[in-house]
Enzyme design. Structure first.
Site, PDB file in Angstrom:
ATOM      1  N   GLU A 170      -1.178   6.256   5.133  1.00 53.67           N
ATOM      2  CA  GLU A 170      -1.464   5.358   4.018  1.00 53.67           C
ATOM      3  C   GLU A 170      -0.734   5.746   2.741  1.00 53.67           C
ATOM      4  O   GLU A 170      -0.271   4.896   1.986  1.00 53.67           O
ATOM      5  CB  GLU A 170      -2.979   5.368   3.776  1.00 53.67           C
ATOM      6  CG  GLU A 170      -3.461   4.539   2.621  1.00 53.67           C
ATOM      7  CD  GLU A 170      -4.928   4.779   2.306  1.00 53.67           C
ATOM      8  OE1 GLU A 170      -5.557   3.883   1.729  1.00 53.67           O
ATOM      9  OE2 GLU A 170      -5.450   5.874   2.622  1.00 53.67           O
ATOM     10  N   ASP A 220      -7.902   2.343  -6.527  1.00 52.25           N
ATOM     11  CA  ASP A 220      -9.140   3.130  -6.524  1.00 52.25           C
ATOM     12  C   ASP A 220      -8.896   4.455  -5.790  1.00 52.25           C
ATOM     13  O   ASP A 220      -8.641   4.431  -4.589  1.00 52.25           O
ATOM     14  CB  ASP A 220     -10.290   2.339  -5.902  1.00 52.25           C
ATOM     15  CG  ASP A 220      -9.922   1.628  -4.599  1.00 52.25           C
ATOM     16  OD1 ASP A 220      -8.750   1.251  -4.393  1.00 52.25           O
ATOM     17  OD2 ASP A 220     -10.824   1.438  -3.776  1.00 52.25           O
TER      18      ASP A 220
END
Length: 808
Positions: free
Chosen positions: A664, A462
């Site tokens: 991340e 996502d």
């Protein structure tokens, strides 16, 4: 044993002429909680384990490069320096002089003098020495910040912690600091804090925990905890017998809470009441502070490399608990995720953990049995049932349940989408959301939008233009590769571990499914899925597997790095794997490894069509890890090593240039600032003061996992922050002198840009000049005994380290 010190040392005990002895009492690379413990004050330190300018092997080269530089006069014999520092004062001065942009980090973007003077221990603070360059100064800021966190006012700091080979420094940080700071337990000690949810947008947020009906012991335990701490306002709630109903989960959004996960029984309380402790698990990091699905699998790969199988075992047990009581591995353990799963990796995760605990035969076999029972139930109930299963194609899709607007996003996240509906119905946003969620207004177009939105979230990707407004219709390469792997793993495990007969106890049974499983059934399922994927997803001309649209009955043609998941799972034929390496791999390989999707498939980006974080130009740890493993599975070791090198180099360079940052995701097309990602939700892991103490879970894992794949020669070059193209030219050079010149040229280019990374002798080491000492003289990162010369090292390629649980 103690170190014999000279008369100039404040703790000298013998004459200078006596030989030095190495202390075994203290490790200058100890984990921060040990290194900054007050019990280590006044320690004695022996020879350092780092590239050092005092290394005799480098004296000729250093004398040539730096005429007039003197060796250390701090400690006779050329031992590494130690500095006597007032923590708060030194931190304040360091920030004042070097942190010119005032973000409490020292990076290549700061315009300070890049030189800072420190007093030495042996002179009792009278003699000072300059620390120079971004890397050493940022390391100094990090070490002082850690010392301050541990309550130290004064410290004796070993210089080797400042000029340490960056690959070893980051690896050490991950092993000793990051994993520990990402590890959580949920029980009476912290449930009040953990159950409080920053994403609780209700009028009366409070800590809540929901307990499944099958775990009454947890209900009684948490009720006792709540009664003993009434001021914390903990609400302990029973969950419905069938907690996955759409309407029920929607109603829970009015009182969202934490979902209980596995615990272990410990000694009773002094009052004789049953007591429990939560099993540990590792969270992703940043704003993600729960037990997440596929993050946990990736993290486990790194935990196993770092000798922490107990954490991987605990997370498998948590997932088994979730499947048994909630029907699936959840996106994360919050009530609003009860309808949503994530990419399923349980079988491979369990097999890998099993390989590390199998010495305890009875316990490990029972662990593997439970994990496979859970994987079978999840397979039937989640992935091979409607609406996720498409009976026409025989493939599966990400189609989670759910009703209404997903509540876990920022309260304003859907406002741009909802604006036309609020205007149409003459309602405020909150009025429309409530009316829509409870069926008082009907908007089929919005229904479809949210169906695909929930699907994208379940996919873990996502968001991406690959999936936008179509995700729930797609039988994706990633999901069906995972299901092929699960079918293959279950087949082999039943055959090799359980005598080709696995009985399904009542608590793991799915209505209408067998109560005894045999390998042949799962072998046929895997063969059928592989055949279907070849027929519907494979494109020979492009050398890729594509997602299959189950509504339009056609391939999407969107070029995604998920094509390599088919190699990871073993679903590709050898011929297909070769074609993928020849045709597809060049489309995705960029400076920092693999990009998530191609520029061509992503299309234009403008103010009306913004970047998506799972598209070009961004790269993610899971895509790298699975591609490396898939390439090794099919014998493309050099390709796997090259891609791992690119990714590790990019992570190392960001770590060196930007104050130890680990984030991340990365922009893998950038040569600098790769960690700066402003698409959608920004980047997790970059927002810290002074020192990064967590990194990010799956990037931590990818780093230590990738180091098992590259060669020792590559590790040395990575330690010198040498990018792939320079390393390749060095290895193809006709002589050591030419290789050193290539590296020297690359290093001077960095210096010319004002990006001083590490001490220059580290760069020389990568080229093999003068056979410098290696950074460690004990166990190196591959688990081998390190030696002192480049020529003495044995290359450890490590393909065996990435096998899937030894069951193939």
């Amino acid at each position: 044993m103690s170190v014999q010190r000279s008369p100039t040392s404040p703790r000298a005990t013998t004459k200078q002429s006596k030989p030095r002895k190495v202390s075994v009492e203290f490790d200058p690379f100890a984990a921060p909680d040990k290194y900054y413990s007050t019990s280590y004050g006044g320690r004695k330190v022996g020879k350092s384990r780092t590239y050092s300018e005092h290394d005799p092997a480098l004296s000729r080269v250093e004398a040539y490069r730096h005429p007039g530089r003197r060796g250390s006069q701090d400690v006779p014999g050329g031992a590494p320096r130690r500095y006597l520092l007032d923590v708060d004062e030194t931190l304040d001065n360091l920030r004042k002089h070097e942190d010119t942009d005032h973000n409490d980090q020292i990076t290549i973007e700061d315009r300070g003098p890049k030189s800072f003077s420190l007093p030495t221990v042996s002179s009792e603070g009278y003699r000072r020495f300059d620390i120079r360059g971004t890397y050493m100064l940022s390391n100094l800021l990090q070490e002082l910040s850690l010392a301050q966190k541990y309550g130290r006012k004064q410290i004796e700091l070993d210089e080797v912690r400042l000029n340490e080979n960056p690959v070893n420094r980051l690896s050490r940080r991950i092993k000793d600091l990051f994993w520990a700071n990402l590890t959580r337990r949920i029980d009476g000690r912290n449930v009040f804090q953990v159950a409080s949810d920053p994403k609780d947008w209700t009028k009366e947020p409070r800590p809540r925990i929901y307990i499944p009906r099958g775990a009454p012991e947890q209900y009684h335990y948490y009720k006792r905890i709540a009664e003993e701490h009434p001021k914390e306002r903990l609400e302990v709630m029973w969950l419905a017998e069938e907690p996955g109903d759409d309407d029920y989960v929607r109603d829970l959004n009015e009182a969202p809470g934490l979902l209980a996960i596995e615990m272990e029984r410990v000694a009773d309380t002094p009052e004789g009441k049953p007591d429990y402790r939560g099993l540990p698990f590792v969270v992703p990091g940043g704003r993600f502070n729960e037990l997440y699905g596929w993050d946990s699998y990736m993290e486990t790969l790194g935990l196993l490399v770092n000798g922490k199988p107990e954490l991987g075992e605990s997370m498998v047990r948590h997932f088994c608990f979730c499947i048994r009581h909630y029907g699936k591995i959840l996106n994360a353990n919050r009530t609003y995720y009860l309808c949503r799963s994530q990419p399923p990796f349980l079988s491979d995760m369990a097999l890998r953990v099993y390989e590390h605990i199998k010495e305890d035969r009875a316990r490990s076999t029972e662990f593997l049995r439970t994990a496979m029972l859970a994987a079978i139930k999840d397979y039937y109930k989640t992935w091979m049932s409607k609406p996720r299963y498409d009976p026409v194609s025989g493939l599966s899709r990400y189609v989670p349940g759910g009703r209404g607007i997903p509540p876990e996003t920022e309260s304003t996240h859907f406002y741009p989408v909802l604006r036309k509906y609020t205007e149409k119905h003459g309602m405020t946003f909150q009025e429309f959301i409530e009316a829509y969620n409870y069926g008082r207004v009907f908007e089929p177009e919005l229904d479809q939008y949210l169906l695909h939105d929930r699907s994208v979230r379940e996919s873990g990707h996502d968001t991406s233009y690959r999936l936008e407004k179509v995700s729930a219709h797609l039988a994706t390469v990633d999901l069906n590769s995972l299901l092929y792997k699960i079918e293959s793993d279950i087949c082999r495990t039943i055959r090799f571990f359980f005598g080709d007969r696995l009985e399904i106890p009542p608590e793991w049974q799915v209505p209408g499914k067998p109560t005894i499983e045999t390998s042949a059934v799962w072998e046929r399922r895997a063969a059928k899925r592989r055949k279907t994927m070849n027929e519907l997803m494979w494109d020979e001309d492009t050398g890729m597997f594509f997602d299959y649209n189950t509504v339009k009955r056609e391939q999407t043609g969107y070029e995604s790095a998920t094509t390599f998941w088919a190699m990871w799972a073993g679903a590709a034929t050898p011929a297909q794997a070769l074609t993928m390496v020849q045709k597809a791999l060049p489309l995705f390989e960029v400076h920092g490894g693999l990009v998530s999707g191609t520029f061509r498939s992503r299309g234009r980006i403008d103010k009306d069509r913004p970047s998506r974080q799972w598209d070009y130009p961004y790269g993610w740890a899971p895509q790298q890890i699975l591609a490396w493993t898939g390439l090794l599975r099919y014998g493309f070791k050099e390709d796997a090593q090259r891609l791992a090198y690119r990714w590790i180099y990019m992570c190392t360079k960001a770590f060196v240039d930007f104050n130890g940052v680990v984030v991340e995701k990365y922009d893998v097309t950038k040569k600098t600032n790769s960690h700066v990602v402003d698409a959608e939700y920004g980047n997790q892991g970059a927002d810290f003061k002074g020192v990064a103490t967590e990194g990010f879970g799956w990037v931590n894992a990818s780093y230590v996992y990738g180091l098992q794949i590259v060669t020792e020669h590559m590790k040395r070059a990575l330690g010198a922050v040498t990018e792939w193209d320079d390393f390749k030219r060095m290895t193809e050079a006709s002589s050591a002198k030419e290789a050193a010149q290539i590296l020297e040229h690359a290093h001077m280019n960095d210096k010319g840009a004002g990006q001083v990374h590490v001490a220059e002798h580290v760069h020389l080491a990568a080229a093999g000049v003068s056979s410098p000492k290696l950074p460690h003289n004990h166990q190196d990162e591959s688990g081998h005994k390190a030696t002192h010369g480049a020529a003495e090292r044995k290359e450890h390629h490590g393909p065996g380290e990435v096998k899937s649980g030894g069951v193939h």
